[in-house]
Scaffold this active site. Structure first.
Site, PDB file in Angstrom:
ATOM      1  N   ASP A 313       0.854  -1.182   0.000  1.00 36.06           N
ATOM      2  CA  ASP A 313       0.000   0.000   0.000  1.00 36.06           C
ATOM      3  C   ASP A 313       0.897   1.241   0.000  1.00 36.06           C
ATOM      4  O   ASP A 313       2.114   1.162   0.143  1.00 36.06           O
ATOM      5  CB  ASP A 313      -0.957  -0.019   1.195  1.00 36.06           C
ATOM      6  CG  ASP A 313      -2.278   0.678   0.888  1.00 36.06           C
ATOM      7  OD1 ASP A 313      -2.283   1.613   0.063  1.00 36.06           O
ATOM      8  OD2 ASP A 313      -3.308   0.300   1.470  1.00 36.06           O
ATOM      9  N   GLU A 547     -10.450   6.318   5.018  1.00 41.33           N
ATOM     10  CA  GLU A 547      -9.446   5.671   5.865  1.00 41.33           C
ATOM     11  C   GLU A 547      -9.545   6.148   7.317  1.00 41.33           C
ATOM     12  O   GLU A 547     -10.630   6.332   7.846  1.00 41.33           O
ATOM     13  CB  GLU A 547      -8.058   5.856   5.246  1.00 41.33           C
ATOM     14  CG  GLU A 547      -7.980   5.257   3.832  1.00 41.33           C
ATOM     15  CD  GLU A 547      -6.578   5.208   3.258  1.00 41.33           C
ATOM     16  OE1 GLU A 547      -5.635   4.803   3.969  1.00 41.33           O
ATOM     17  OE2 GLU A 547      -6.426   5.553   2.071  1.00 41.33           O
TER      18      GLU A 547
END
Length: 659
Positions: A313, A547
């Site tokens: 990521d 997020e």
């Protein structure tokens, strides 16, 4: 077999530096000589969207800039993070930029085409005027694998129209705590439903008729982190370290739970042939997933037989060691094949220095050459599978020597490396119609006292009953679209893209509907002597987030809208509570006892007409909850909701289409 032989032949010709370039995936915004995002303060948040810094970062890439970055370093892939877009933000500008980067890749010493990546998690969400579909939580409520597959294909086509050939979707996470800021990225709390729909999206993306790789993410157990363990800290990108944090936290679970709950949704996607998998920022039993050889190599690659690419990521490597050198060794040796990095965009270590650190680690023997070869072999395998690489055909003149001709021809043909999709498909009528159908199918009717819904549409533009529309989300494309919509954290208002707000969709059916905002909403009295009971639609829900910024302590509705709904009900209106949200939110008893209907639209995207279709019976209400709905905060975790939620998993009242 011939594909694998070609891959081995290409691999044998590459130098170490050419191989390492295939393992690095920088943000293309670092290719320009422009200010860093860190110089704009809270630059990644919506407030900076029109800033000079963003305009500089998104200026068109020149051939020289592409040669100096992609070409000189033989990069194998690039991405644009949330909010990245060329200027102007339209398909032809995207295509021109992608073509410039591809030309640089083909001019490089390796001559290998480029994988161009994007977070097209509910459409090409970095592109203005693209079709934005319901986020995954809404798609889970459709219970329609065919439609999920169709949406995946449409997202892929609009992405391909921008020169993109690798999409970071689907998210196969099973979200187990509604307080998690990525709950809306999950199809469901049910592993089996997550698995079926993830596989359907992979089919849509990878069979769209254009070169495109899907990416199952985030390996693994990112939806199972414990409350308070969240450590969302991405340096200059932003921090959201909270006492109640969940994002990037730690999941404590034994092997049986890991496999049954968190690995299970990946199995259908793997069986479908998903080409890439992204690793989670989070930890499992105290070990960072990125640094876990047992999870990445042992379980995913060896036991499950995954032969594609494992990608990190964004800036996740830096979280795995005290120094970048130590961290990248851990991550690559764990089995990560491509390092995705901001690469200096936020004042962090530049991707060129990261490449040097990786090369030095290989030179010291800290990263074995065999591990590098395995990673590059996987990258090449994805490029072959996407149709970006093929063996060159030797042209033999009549009566000529075939062997001699073969020896003169190049090993591979990358002439088809820059196939672009049709720019005209972006936001086209057919795509928006499919999105509208998906919105209608995703809506879940929780309460419908006396069969209030569907509302009568009236005749000749005249409403059958007095209709009032209010609420913070009534006239807001930003709230409908949520996070990952033109900006990483989403946008507010309506100016950022093209679409139809819920209020406009309602007024298209009933032009006489009154839109009232602010404190005046709760003070509206119905007209005296009306023949039928007046209706007030209160459209409320969450502000956009993504997020860790979306981790919350309480699942609260906006208090002002709650007060307005209660006041309207007490004044004699039949209140329809319409929720625009990325997760189930608490419905206080004083509110729930007063409203006549509750309809959940989730985060429907740009096509608010689909919500109006259900409200007025142009489409039936058929959606069913993909997450059970809590009574109170002590049921925020899925395990607690097993003891009797307010509305169970699968709940959804049905209506019939009218006319």
């Amino acid at each position: 077999a011939d594909d694998e032989a070609l891959i081995e032949e290409i691999l044998a010709r590459l130098t170490l530096r050419e191989k390492l370039g295939q393992m690095m995936q920088p943000d293309w915004r670092t290719f320009r000589s422009a200010p860093k995002l860190s110089e704009a303060g809270a630059a990644v948040l919506p407030a900076w969207a029109g800033s000079a810094v963003k305009r500089a970062l998104n200026a068109p890439l020149t051939d020289e800039q592409c040669d100096r970055s992609v070409g000189r370093h033989c990069l194998g892939s690039v991405l644009g993070g949330g909010g990245a877009c060329p200027t102007p933000n339209e398909p032809l500008a995207w295509q021109a930029q992608a073509a410039a980067m591809q030309r640089a890749a083909l001019r490089a010493s390796s001559g290998l085409p480029l994988l161009v990546c994007n977070d097209s998690v509910h459409g090409q969400a970095n592109l203005r005027d693209a079709t934005l579909f319901p986020h995954h939580i809404g798609q889970g409520c459709m219970r329609d694998e065919g439609l999920v597959e169709e949406l995946g294909a449409l997202a892929a086509r609009e992405s391909a129209a921008c020169g993109i050939n690798w999409i970071f979707s689907p998210c196969a996470a099973v979200a187990l705590d509604l307080r998690w800021g990525r709950t809306y990225e999950s199809f469901s709390e049910d592993p089996a439903l997550c698995g079926r729909l993830s596989a359907a999206e992979v089919r849509g993306i990878q069979r769209c008729g254009l070169p495109m790789a899907a990416c199952a993410k985030h390996w693994v157990a990112d939806g199972g982190t414990a409350l308070g363990t969240g450590k969302f800290d991405m340096g200059g990108i932003g921090k959201a370290v909270k006492s109640f944090g969940l994002d990037q936290g730690n999941a404590d679970c034994d092997d049986a739970e890991l496999r049954a709950t968190h690995v299970a949704p990946y199995l259908p996607a793997l069986a479908e042939g998903v080409l890439t998998v992204m690793v989670s920022y989070s930890s499992l039993n105290g070990v960072k997933c990125h640094a876990s050889r047992a999870l990445v190599t042992g379980l995913l690659k060896e036991e499950l037989g995954f032969r594609g690419v494992v990608v990190s990521d964004y800036n996740a490597v830096q979280q795995c060691g005290g120094s970048y050198s130590a961290a990248v060794c851990k991550v690559v040796n764990a089995g990560v094949d491509i390092v995705m990095t901001a690469g200096g965009l936020f004042g962090d270590l530049t991707w060129r220095r990261q490449l040097e650190e990786l090369e030095a680690a290989v030179g010291r023997g800290d990263v074995p050459a065999e591990r590098v070869d395995d990673a590059v072999r996987r990258v090449l395998r994805v490029k072959v599978a996407c149709g970006l690489l093929r063996r060159a055909a030797a042209s033999t003149p009549a009566g000529g020597d075939a062997a001699a001709a073969a020896s003169r021809c190049p090993l591979f043909d990358a002439s088809r490396a820059v196939p672009m999709g049709d720019a005209a498909c972006v936001g086209c009528e057919a795509h928006r119609a499919a999105a509208r159908r998906a919105v209608a199918k995703s809506c879940v009717l929780l309460v419908n006292e006396g069969g209030l819904l569907p509302l009568p549409a009236g005749e000749g533009g005249k409403p059958a009953a007095e209709l009032l529309v209010t609420g913070i989300a009534a006239d807001s494309l930003g709230r409908q679209c949520g996070g990952w919509s033109l900006e990483w954290q989403g946008c507010e208002g309506n100016a950022f893209t093209t679409g139809t707000t819920i209020a406009d969709a309602i007024r298209a059916v009933q032009p006489g509907a009154r839109l009232v905002s602010g404190r005046a909403a709760g003070r509206q009295a119905p007209s005296a002597g009306a023949a039928s009971r007046p209706v007030a639609v209160v459209v409320t829900g969450e502000a956009p987030y993504a997020e860790g910024f979306g981790d919350v302590e309480e699942l609260r509705l906006p208090p002002a809208d709650v007060r307005a709904a209660v006041a309207l009900a007490d004044a004699g209106w039949a209140v329809v509570l319409l929720l625009v949200t990325g997760r189930p939110l608490l419905l206080p008893p004083p509110l729930l006892s007063r409203v006549a209907a509750v309809l959940v639209a989730w985060l429907p995207g740009t096509e608010g007409d689909g919500v109006a279709d259900v409200l007025f019976g142009r489409a039936p209400a058929t959606g069913r909850l993909s997450f059970s709905w809590p009574h109170a905060m002590d049921q925020a975790a899925a395990a607690a909701r097993l003891k009797g939620p307010l509305f169970p998993f699968g709940h959804g009242l049905q209506t019939r289409a009218v006319g």
